[in-house]
Write an enzyme that holds these catalytic residues in place. Sequence first.
Site, PDB file in Angstrom:
ATOM      1  N   PRO A  49       0.827  -1.215   0.000  1.00 23.32           N
ATOM      2  CA  PRO A  49       0.000   0.000   0.000  1.00 23.32           C
ATOM      3  C   PRO A  49       0.852   1.252   0.000  1.00 23.32           C
ATOM      4  O   PRO A  49       1.919   1.307   0.617  1.00 23.32           O
ATOM      5  CB  PRO A  49      -0.826  -0.133   1.286  1.00 23.32           C
ATOM      6  CG  PRO A  49      -0.052  -1.068   2.151  1.00 23.32           C
ATOM      7  CD  PRO A  49       0.653  -2.014   1.224  1.00 23.32           C
ATOM      8  N   LEU A  50       0.367   2.282  -0.698  1.00 19.24           N
ATOM      9  CA  LEU A  50       1.128   3.513  -0.831  1.00 19.24           C
ATOM     10  C   LEU A  50       1.384   4.184   0.517  1.00 19.24           C
ATOM     11  O   LEU A  50       2.418   4.825   0.705  1.00 19.24           O
ATOM     12  CB  LEU A  50       0.386   4.480  -1.769  1.00 19.24           C
ATOM     13  CG  LEU A  50       0.498   4.177  -3.261  1.00 19.24           C
ATOM     14  CD1 LEU A  50      -0.357   5.148  -4.057  1.00 19.24           C
ATOM     15  CD2 LEU A  50       1.952   4.253  -3.721  1.00 19.24           C
ATOM     16  N   CYS A  51       0.440   4.042   1.463  1.00 19.33           N
ATOM     17  CA  CYS A  51       0.649   4.703   2.755  1.00 19.33           C
ATOM     18  C   CYS A  51       1.872   4.133   3.471  1.00 19.33           C
ATOM     19  O   CYS A  51       2.630   4.861   4.112  1.00 19.33           O
ATOM     20  CB  CYS A  51      -0.597   4.557   3.629  1.00 19.33           C
ATOM     21  SG  CYS A  51      -1.100   2.858   3.950  1.00 19.33           S
ATOM     22  N   THR A  52       2.078   2.813   3.347  1.00 16.31           N
ATOM     23  CA  THR A  52       3.251   2.191   3.959  1.00 16.31           C
ATOM     24  C   THR A  52       4.519   2.574   3.211  1.00 16.31           C
ATOM     25  O   THR A  52       5.545   2.901   3.815  1.00 16.31           O
ATOM     26  CB  THR A  52       3.101   0.666   3.978  1.00 16.31           C
ATOM     27  OG1 THR A  52       1.937   0.320   4.729  1.00 16.31           O
ATOM     28  CG2 THR A  52       4.315  -0.003   4.593  1.00 16.31           C
ATOM     29  N   GLU A  55       5.135   6.517   3.947  1.00 21.62           N
ATOM     30  CA  GLU A  55       5.247   7.057   5.293  1.00 21.62           C
ATOM     31  C   GLU A  55       6.057   6.186   6.253  1.00 21.62           C
ATOM     32  O   GLU A  55       6.859   6.699   7.026  1.00 21.62           O
ATOM     33  CB  GLU A  55       3.838   7.276   5.879  1.00 21.62           C
ATOM     34  CG  GLU A  55       2.957   8.185   5.037  1.00 21.62           C
ATOM     35  CD  GLU A  55       3.473   9.608   4.961  1.00 21.62           C
ATOM     36  OE1 GLU A  55       4.225  10.006   5.864  1.00 21.62           O
ATOM     37  OE2 GLU A  55       3.138  10.314   3.993  1.00 21.62           O
TER      38      GLU A  55
END
Length: 289
Positions: A49-52, A55
């Site tokens: 996932p892009l959030c992982t 960030e």
Amino acid sequence: DGAVDPETVIPMIDGGTEGFKGQARVIIPRFTSCFECSLDTFPPQRTYPLCTIAEKPRLPEHCISYAHVIEWPKHFPDKPMDTDSTDDMRWVYERAKARADAFGISGVTYMKTSGVVKNIIPAIASTNAIIAGVCVNEAFKLATLCSQTLDTYFMYMGADGVYTHTFRYDKKDDCPVCSSTVRTVAVHPRSTLKALLRLLKEGDLRLKAPSITKSDQTLYMQKPEALERATRPNLDKPLVEVVGETPDDETLTVTDPIFPGDVALSIKLAFDDSKPELTGDEPDPNEDR
């Protein structure tokens, strides 16, 4: 009389390897299970996932994906990445290594960078040779009728010694390719059409870009663009509004790029108030956060 003429059937032989594991199979259309019948046994492709990635990277793969998916388009917006270019891969590796160092993550190497970006599956020459030999042997048997062909699946595992297993992979009664069975899908009546399409993509069917119609209306069509725009408002409508309060009266037809030729999937909805009411915008419960 509708029966299959054996003389028109073209057998198919499939084989593949991953490290010290391999498999081969013989598919005789309309008589044995097809490739689609075993699709739900394949593990889903690993994604991050892009959030992982953006960030909280924790793995070297996260750093490599960040350099590949986020940093490359920023620095080279008009240049698609050439995964066969040493210069391009070296740039991704150096960016991924710098990000890994910043977060105290070890394990980013040039080889791992190539593997993540190209989705490379490791290959062992001896495993490839064994599976290739099995496939050639089956082709010889089919061409000469000298012996009974494989029925229908052969597995090879060579990580801890040498182990093989042969078994018949049965046809799925509700296979969308080789079965004419209408599949029943249980959903909450207030779930949206978008949620149904997401269920078809993330469930055991693993469809890629499904389009769906009913007998008198196109509910949603992925292409052409004009038709997609025209049917897009239906995505947010509840299914009870789309198909009516008696879904048994309506058979929905689903098409998808993964289906060969003019093959389509027929489904009926079964409204079940105990199922969760979904909009199709829920976060993925399997997402690596």
